[in-house]
Design a protein around this motif. Structure first.
Motif: not given
Length: 176
Positions: A47-61
């Motif tokens: 769950q924590s890893k999923t949050v971090m991947v979503n944060l990374a995608r948000n920053a990239l976007f």
């Protein structure tokens, strides 16, 4: 009256058999409890890893939507290898990369569920140089900046569960 007499082959469980069954049941229960505890820990890590991947995608976007030229100029300087913004505040060079530096500060230092994360946008210079030197990808490479977005927990221990990375490209306005 007739008495019915039972034989000597009495059926039932002895105390030793009951105790042996309880010991076996206890051992199996401990193993299953350990299994479920580990499964719960693993699920929480995912769950924590999923949050971090979503944060990374948000920053990239977010970085993809910014003006290309200031970012390209920032990375053209060989000393600049990453866009980072400490919790205390972005420096002047990084602040000019985004239209609103306060939003950039929030994007690169999110606090989700009382967990502080830090995000770095890392320029992949070697990959970009390889693309520029290849005649097949040279035209495309002039309009794209390959980046790696890394998210880490601020107070997390160094492990694969406390970091996530997403690769992407920041494209110029001509390509968008």
């Amino acid at each position: 009256m007739k008495w019915i007499r039972r034989g000597t082959d009495e059926s039932g469980l002895t105390l030793v058999e009951v105790l042996a069954a309880l010991v076996i049941l206890s051992v199996v229960s401990l193993v299953l409890t350990s299994f479920f505890t580990n499964a719960l820990t693993y699920a929480k890590g995912n769950q924590s890893k999923t949050v971090m991947v979503n944060l990374a995608r948000n920053a990239l976007f977010y970085m993809e939507k910014q003006s290309y030229e200031p970012i390209h100029t920032y990375f053209a300087n060989t000393t600049n290898t990453a866009i980072t913004c400490p919790v205390s505040g972005c420096d002047a060079n990084v602040s000019q990369l985004a239209e609103d530096s306060s939003i950039l500060q929030q994007i690169l230092n999110p606090n989700i569920n009382n967990v502080q994360y830090t995000i770095s946008v890392i320029y992949q210079r070697d990959m970009h140089n390889d693309m520029l030197n290849n005649s097949d990808t040279k035209n495309m490479a002039e309009e794209l900046l390959p980046v790696l977005v890394r998210v880490e927990k601020v107070n997390g221990t160094a492990s694969a569960r406390n970091a996530a990375e997403v690769e992407g490209y920041i494209a110029s306005e001509r390509v968008r």
